[in-house]
Motif scaffolding. Structure first.
Motif, PDB file in Angstrom:
ATOM      1  N   LYS A   1      -1.423  -3.098  -4.450  1.00 23.27           N
ATOM      2  CA  LYS A   1      -2.838  -3.130  -3.964  1.00 23.27           C
ATOM      3  C   LYS A   1      -2.909  -1.872  -3.026  1.00 23.27           C
ATOM      4  O   LYS A   1      -2.039  -1.279  -2.312  1.00 23.27           O
ATOM      5  CB  LYS A   1      -2.693  -4.325  -2.945  1.00 23.27           C
ATOM      6  N   VAL A   2      -3.876  -1.360  -2.905  1.00 20.29           N
ATOM      7  CA  VAL A   2      -4.415  -0.093  -2.236  1.00 20.29           C
ATOM      8  C   VAL A   2      -5.427  -0.324  -1.527  1.00 20.29           C
ATOM      9  O   VAL A   2      -6.286  -0.882  -1.544  1.00 20.29           O
ATOM     10  CB  VAL A   2      -4.874   1.037  -3.444  1.00 20.29           C
ATOM     11  N   THR A   3      -4.934   0.304  -0.420  1.00 18.94           N
ATOM     12  CA  THR A   3      -6.073  -0.071   1.006  1.00 18.94           C
ATOM     13  C   THR A   3      -6.759   1.386   1.529  1.00 18.94           C
ATOM     14  O   THR A   3      -6.081   2.445   1.289  1.00 18.94           O
ATOM     15  CB  THR A   3      -5.295  -0.526   2.332  1.00 18.94           C
ATOM     16  N   ASP A   4      -7.625   1.289   1.962  1.00 18.66           N
ATOM     17  CA  ASP A   4      -8.597   2.502   2.441  1.00 18.66           C
ATOM     18  C   ASP A   4      -8.656   3.444   1.435  1.00 18.66           C
ATOM     19  O   ASP A   4      -8.119   4.724   1.603  1.00 18.66           O
ATOM     20  CB  ASP A   4      -7.681   3.170   3.654  1.00 18.66           C
ATOM     21  N   LEU A   5      -9.132   3.253   0.004  1.00 20.25           N
ATOM     22  CA  LEU A   5      -9.327   3.984  -0.761  1.00 20.25           C
ATOM     23  C   LEU A   5     -10.570   4.963  -0.653  1.00 20.25           C
ATOM     24  O   LEU A   5     -11.632   4.414  -0.558  1.00 20.25           O
ATOM     25  CB  LEU A   5      -9.407   3.525  -2.061  1.00 20.25           C
ATOM     26  N   VAL A   6     -10.531   6.344  -0.522  1.00 18.37           N
ATOM     27  CA  VAL A   6     -11.609   7.142  -0.653  1.00 18.37           C
ATOM     28  C   VAL A   6     -11.496   8.358  -1.485  1.00 18.37           C
ATOM     29  O   VAL A   6     -10.605   9.001  -1.761  1.00 18.37           O
ATOM     30  CB  VAL A   6     -11.867   7.850   0.805  1.00 18.37           C
ATOM     31  N   ALA A   7     -12.705   8.397  -2.237  1.00 16.15           N
ATOM     32  CA  ALA A   7     -12.914   9.372  -3.264  1.00 16.15           C
ATOM     33  C   ALA A   7     -13.899  10.533  -2.778  1.00 16.15           C
ATOM     34  O   ALA A   7     -14.817  10.262  -2.283  1.00 16.15           O
ATOM     35  CB  ALA A   7     -13.687   8.874  -4.593  1.00 16.15           C
ATOM     36  N   ARG A   8     -13.684  11.880  -2.812  1.00 21.10           N
ATOM     37  CA  ARG A   8     -14.098  13.019  -2.383  1.00 21.10           C
ATOM     38  C   ARG A   8     -14.407  14.097  -3.573  1.00 21.10           C
ATOM     39  O   ARG A   8     -13.931  13.835  -4.627  1.00 21.10           O
ATOM     40  CB  ARG A   8     -13.545  13.698  -1.289  1.00 21.10           C
ATOM     41  N   ASP A   9     -15.844  14.468  -3.314  1.00 20.51           N
ATOM     42  CA  ASP A   9     -15.953  15.737  -4.394  1.00 20.51           C
ATOM     43  C   ASP A   9     -15.377  16.860  -4.068  1.00 20.51           C
ATOM     44  O   ASP A   9     -14.397  17.006  -3.392  1.00 20.51           O
ATOM     45  CB  ASP A   9     -17.586  15.928  -4.496  1.00 20.51           C
TER      46      ASP A   9
ATOM     47  N   VAL B   1     -17.586  10.583  -1.766  1.00 18.94           N
ATOM     48  CA  VAL B   1     -18.471   9.925  -2.930  1.00 18.94           C
ATOM     49  C   VAL B   1     -18.552   8.507  -2.807  1.00 18.94           C
ATOM     50  O   VAL B   1     -19.308   7.738  -2.975  1.00 18.94           O
ATOM     51  CB  VAL B   1     -17.688  10.537  -4.303  1.00 18.94           C
ATOM     52  N   CYS B   2     -17.014   7.905  -2.664  1.00 15.19           N
ATOM     53  CA  CYS B   2     -17.314   6.273  -2.360  1.00 15.19           C
ATOM     54  C   CYS B   2     -16.146   6.024  -1.723  1.00 15.19           C
ATOM     55  O   CYS B   2     -15.090   6.857  -1.538  1.00 15.19           O
ATOM     56  CB  CYS B   2     -17.194   5.821  -4.011  1.00 15.19           C
ATOM     57  N   ALA B   3     -16.044   4.938  -1.262  1.00 10.92           N
ATOM     58  CA  ALA B   3     -14.926   4.258  -0.413  1.00 10.92           C
ATOM     59  C   ALA B   3     -14.799   2.930  -0.558  1.00 10.92           C
ATOM     60  O   ALA B   3     -15.623   1.848  -1.032  1.00 10.92           O
ATOM     61  CB  ALA B   3     -14.998   4.536   1.260  1.00 10.92           C
ATOM     62  N   ALA B   4     -13.274   2.204  -0.596  1.00 11.22           N
ATOM     63  CA  ALA B   4     -13.197   0.913  -0.832  1.00 11.22           C
ATOM     64  C   ALA B   4     -12.090   0.329   0.175  1.00 11.22           C
ATOM     65  O   ALA B   4     -11.208   1.092   0.572  1.00 11.22           O
ATOM     66  CB  ALA B   4     -12.707   0.553  -2.175  1.00 11.22           C
ATOM     67  N   GLU B   5     -12.250  -0.807   0.940  1.00  9.34           N
ATOM     68  CA  GLU B   5     -11.436  -1.047   1.865  1.00  9.34           C
ATOM     69  C   GLU B   5     -10.198  -1.266   1.192  1.00  9.34           C
ATOM     70  O   GLU B   5      -9.019  -1.235   1.722  1.00  9.34           O
ATOM     71  CB  GLU B   5     -11.903  -2.078   2.442  1.00  9.34           C
TER      72      GLU B   5
END
Length: 267
Positions: free
Chosen positions: A1-9, A15-19
């Motif tokens: 399980k991954v927490t605080d996932l953030v994708a950047r350009d 670009v998007c984020a997930a708790e």
């Protein structure tokens, strides 16, 4: 399980984020079952297949364009120069365009003979990373495409852009990421301007083959120039000429083997 996932350009913008995100192992048998389902028949992919049984043997001379109907723009690799000996040569695309517009090489009736094809070889990128090389080659191809479209269609056949190792035409080959971007750009130009452009790919290992194989591939290039009207995308290999064909993707769905020393399963 991954927490605080953030994708950047590439500029650092979010670009998007997930708790949180939960990853699960891929079931290989489920993938294979999906490939056998009726829905798999609706999936298609592009596969390189023999082009109308054409082999890497030169066609009869009578069926090939004469050397004075061909033009070479820029420098060719030494192993290809012999195959196009006698062709008109131009240092740059602009020189060819100027020669056509000025009436260079008019025949007795005052008409300029139409070029059967012009060929330009893709340069080696100076960039060392795949993304930078893709941008560099795409910019080069865009300039070439724009320059060729300024030449009247009635004055010349297609511009053949020659690459090496761009496509995975045979088993065991891998497509070149940077050259794939170039092919994608030129394919778009082909759809917008039918008959104006052709793509021909030679294997990267050409210089490592023996002289007989090198001569054979060079002769095949000359034959391919005769075929680009019907096959605007070709790959030349020792086993023959290949062209892209649409094929069902069901049998092609397969995950590569997992390196057990690096990862336990696909996710």
């Amino acid at each position: 399980k991954v927490t605080d996932l953030v994708a950047r350009d590439e500029f650092g913008e979010e670009v998007c984020a997930a708790e949180s995100a939960e990853l699960g192992a891929v079931d290989r048998e489920a993938i294979k079952a999906a490939a056998r389902s009726p829905l798999a028949e609706a999936l298609f992919t592009v596969q390189w297949q023999p082009a109308e049984n054409q082999s890497v043997k030169s066609q009869p001379a009578a069926d090939q364009p004469s050397s004075d109907q061909l033009a070479v723009i820029g420098r060719l690799s030494p192993d290809l120069s012999a195959a196009l000996e006698g062709a008109q040569t131009y240092a740059q695309l602009a020189d060819l365009a100027e020669g056509i517009s000025s009436g260079e090489g008019l025949d007795a009736s005052g008409q300029a003979p139409q070029l059967a094809a012009a060929l330009i070889e893709c340069p080696q990128p100076q960039s060392t990373t795949p993304d930078a090389a893709a941008s560099e080659l795409s910019a080069w191809a865009l300039g070439v495409v724009k320059g060729w479209l300024e030449i009247e269609e009635s004055a010349a056949g297609p511009l053949v852009i020659l690459t090496r190792g761009a496509m995975a035409a045979e088993s065991g080959e891998s497509a070149d990421l940077a050259l794939s971007a170039l092919w994608g750009l030129v394919r778009s130009a082909q759809s917008e301007h039918p008959g104006r452009f052709a793509l021909v790919d030679l294997p990267m290992a050409l210089e490592d083959t023996n002289q007989e194989d090198a001569d054979q591939l060079a002769a095949a290039l000359q034959s391919a120039l005769h075929s680009v009207g019907d096959e605007p995308q070709l790959a030349i290999r020792l086993s023959g000429l290949f062209a892209p064909r649409l094929a069902g993707a069901g049998a092609a769905i397969e995950l590569p083997a997992v390196d057990s020393d690096q990862v336990s399963s696909w996710h």
